[in-house]
Design a protein around this motif. Structure first.
Motif, PDB file in Angstrom:
ATOM      1  N   ILE A  27       0.632  -1.080   0.058  1.00  0.00           N
ATOM      2  CA  ILE A  27       0.011  -0.018  -0.035  1.00  0.00           C
ATOM      3  C   ILE A  27       0.770   1.367   0.103  1.00  0.00           C
ATOM      4  O   ILE A  27       0.743   2.248  -0.856  1.00  0.00           O
ATOM      5  N   VAL A  28       1.853   1.248   0.903  1.00  0.00           N
ATOM      6  CA  VAL A  28       2.882   2.349   0.902  1.00  0.00           C
ATOM      7  C   VAL A  28       3.594   2.531  -0.411  1.00  0.00           C
ATOM      8  O   VAL A  28       3.663   3.821  -0.997  1.00  0.00           O
ATOM      9  N   GLU A  29       4.201   1.707  -0.857  1.00  0.00           N
ATOM     10  CA  GLU A  29       4.862   1.595  -2.022  1.00  0.00           C
ATOM     11  C   GLU A  29       4.237   1.837  -3.302  1.00  0.00           C
ATOM     12  O   GLU A  29       4.603   2.560  -4.298  1.00  0.00           O
ATOM     13  N   CYS A  30       2.865   1.488  -3.415  1.00  0.00           N
ATOM     14  CA  CYS A  30       2.307   1.790  -4.828  1.00  0.00           C
ATOM     15  C   CYS A  30       1.883   3.095  -4.783  1.00  0.00           C
ATOM     16  O   CYS A  30       1.730   3.792  -6.021  1.00  0.00           O
ATOM     17  N   GLY A  31       1.770   4.112  -3.706  1.00  0.00           N
ATOM     18  CA  GLY A  31       1.592   5.345  -3.774  1.00  0.00           C
ATOM     19  C   GLY A  31       0.367   5.801  -4.285  1.00  0.00           C
ATOM     20  O   GLY A  31      -0.099   6.954  -4.452  1.00  0.00           O
ATOM     21  N   VAL A  32      -0.622   5.105  -4.325  1.00  0.00           N
ATOM     22  CA  VAL A  32      -2.273   5.403  -4.727  1.00  0.00           C
ATOM     23  C   VAL A  32      -2.829   5.724  -3.435  1.00  0.00           C
ATOM     24  O   VAL A  32      -2.708   4.898  -2.547  1.00  0.00           O
ATOM     25  N   ARG A  33      -3.369   6.784  -3.312  1.00  0.00           N
ATOM     26  CA  ARG A  33      -4.064   7.331  -2.139  1.00  0.00           C
ATOM     27  C   ARG A  33      -5.417   7.415  -2.363  1.00  0.00           C
ATOM     28  O   ARG A  33      -6.311   8.196  -2.610  1.00  0.00           O
ATOM     29  N   ASP A  34      -5.952   6.357  -1.948  1.00  0.00           N
ATOM     30  CA  ASP A  34      -7.474   5.965  -2.031  1.00  0.00           C
ATOM     31  C   ASP A  34      -8.099   5.522  -0.867  1.00  0.00           C
ATOM     32  O   ASP A  34      -7.376   4.992  -0.011  1.00  0.00           O
ATOM     33  N   GLU A  35      -9.436   5.584  -0.517  1.00  0.00           N
ATOM     34  CA  GLU A  35     -10.040   5.187   0.399  1.00  0.00           C
ATOM     35  C   GLU A  35     -10.091   3.975   0.876  1.00  0.00           C
ATOM     36  O   GLU A  35     -10.100   3.413   1.831  1.00  0.00           O
ATOM     37  N   VAL A  36     -10.111   3.257  -0.286  1.00  0.00           N
ATOM     38  CA  VAL A  36     -10.058   1.745  -0.073  1.00  0.00           C
ATOM     39  C   VAL A  36      -8.652   1.243   0.350  1.00  0.00           C
ATOM     40  O   VAL A  36      -8.762   0.257   1.275  1.00  0.00           O
ATOM     41  N   TYR A  37      -7.412   1.656  -0.045  1.00  0.00           N
ATOM     42  CA  TYR A  37      -6.299   1.507   0.432  1.00  0.00           C
ATOM     43  C   TYR A  37      -6.255   1.974   1.991  1.00  0.00           C
ATOM     44  O   TYR A  37      -5.474   1.348   2.643  1.00  0.00           O
ATOM     45  N   GLU A  38      -6.933   3.254   2.319  1.00  0.00           N
ATOM     46  CA  GLU A  38      -6.639   3.407   3.573  1.00  0.00           C
ATOM     47  C   GLU A  38      -7.455   2.528   4.610  1.00  0.00           C
ATOM     48  O   GLU A  38      -7.047   2.354   5.483  1.00  0.00           O
ATOM     49  N   GLU A  39      -8.644   2.102   4.237  1.00  0.00           N
ATOM     50  CA  GLU A  39      -9.216   1.169   5.124  1.00  0.00           C
ATOM     51  C   GLU A  39      -8.402  -0.267   5.043  1.00  0.00           C
ATOM     52  O   GLU A  39      -8.414  -0.724   6.293  1.00  0.00           O
ATOM     53  N   MET A  40      -7.883  -0.609   4.205  1.00  0.00           N
ATOM     54  CA  MET A  40      -6.956  -1.747   4.054  1.00  0.00           C
ATOM     55  C   MET A  40      -5.907  -1.647   5.110  1.00  0.00           C
ATOM     56  O   MET A  40      -5.522  -2.518   5.692  1.00  0.00           O
ATOM     57  N   PHE A  41      -5.279  -0.446   5.034  1.00  0.00           N
ATOM     58  CA  PHE A  41      -4.358  -0.110   5.859  1.00  0.00           C
ATOM     59  C   PHE A  41      -4.563  -0.319   7.259  1.00  0.00           C
ATOM     60  O   PHE A  41      -3.988  -1.013   8.054  1.00  0.00           O
TER      61      PHE A  41
END
Length: 132
Positions: A75-89
C-alpha cells in the motif's frame, strides 16, 4: 477433544524479521527523519524482542502477520491514495496490533510528499558494499 496447533516455522519467523527490516530500511527513511526512526525503535514499533526475538506464534498467526506486513508495504509503495487503500491499511494495522506488534503510524503519514525521500539516512540500505 484435543486441538493440535502447529508452531510457526523458522522460515516464517525469518520472513517476519525481513519484512520489519524492510519497513525500517526502505519505507521509513522515505517518510521520516533518522531522529524519528530512532524514536520508533525506542517506542518498539513493530518490535518482536518482547517475544524472544522470534515471533513464536502458530503457523496461521505467522502467516497472518506476514500477509499484513506485505500488504502495508504494498500500500505504501504503490503510492495510490484511495479510501479503499486507507481502509485496508488500518485493517491490517489492527490485525498486527492484535498479535502484539505495536504500529501507531497513520495512513496520512505515508501519503504526504516527504523531504526525507531525497535525503540520506543511516537506516537506508547501502547501495553497494566494499569487500575487504
Amino acid at each position: 477433544m484435543v486441538k493440535v496447533l502447529l508452531a510457526s516455522t523458522h522460515e516464517q519467523d525469518t520472513k517476519i524479521q525481513e519484512l520489519i527490516n524492510h519497513m525500517y530500511c526502505t519505507i521509513f527513511p522515505d517518510y521520516f527523519t533518522d531522529e524519528e526512526i530512532e524514536q520508533f525503535e525506542d517506542m518498539e514499533i513493530l518490535h518482536t524482542a518482547n517475544r524472544n526475538f522470534e515471533y513464536c506464534g502458530t503457523l496461521k498467526e505467522a502467516f497472518q502477520v506476514i500477509s499484513c506486513l506485505q500488504t502495508l508495504i504494498s500500500i505504501v509503495e504503490c503510492g495510490v491514495r484511495d479510501e479503499v487503500y486507507e481502509e485496508m491499511f488500518y485493517h491490517n494495522v489492527q490485525i498486527l496490533q492484535g498479535f502484539g506488534l505495536f504500529f501507531p503510524l497513520s495512513f496520512d503519514q505515508f501519503t504526504e510528499e516527504s523531504e526525507c525521500r531525497h535525503s540520506l539516512s543511516v537506516y537506508s540500505k547501502a547501495a553497494n558494499q566494499l569487500l575487504i
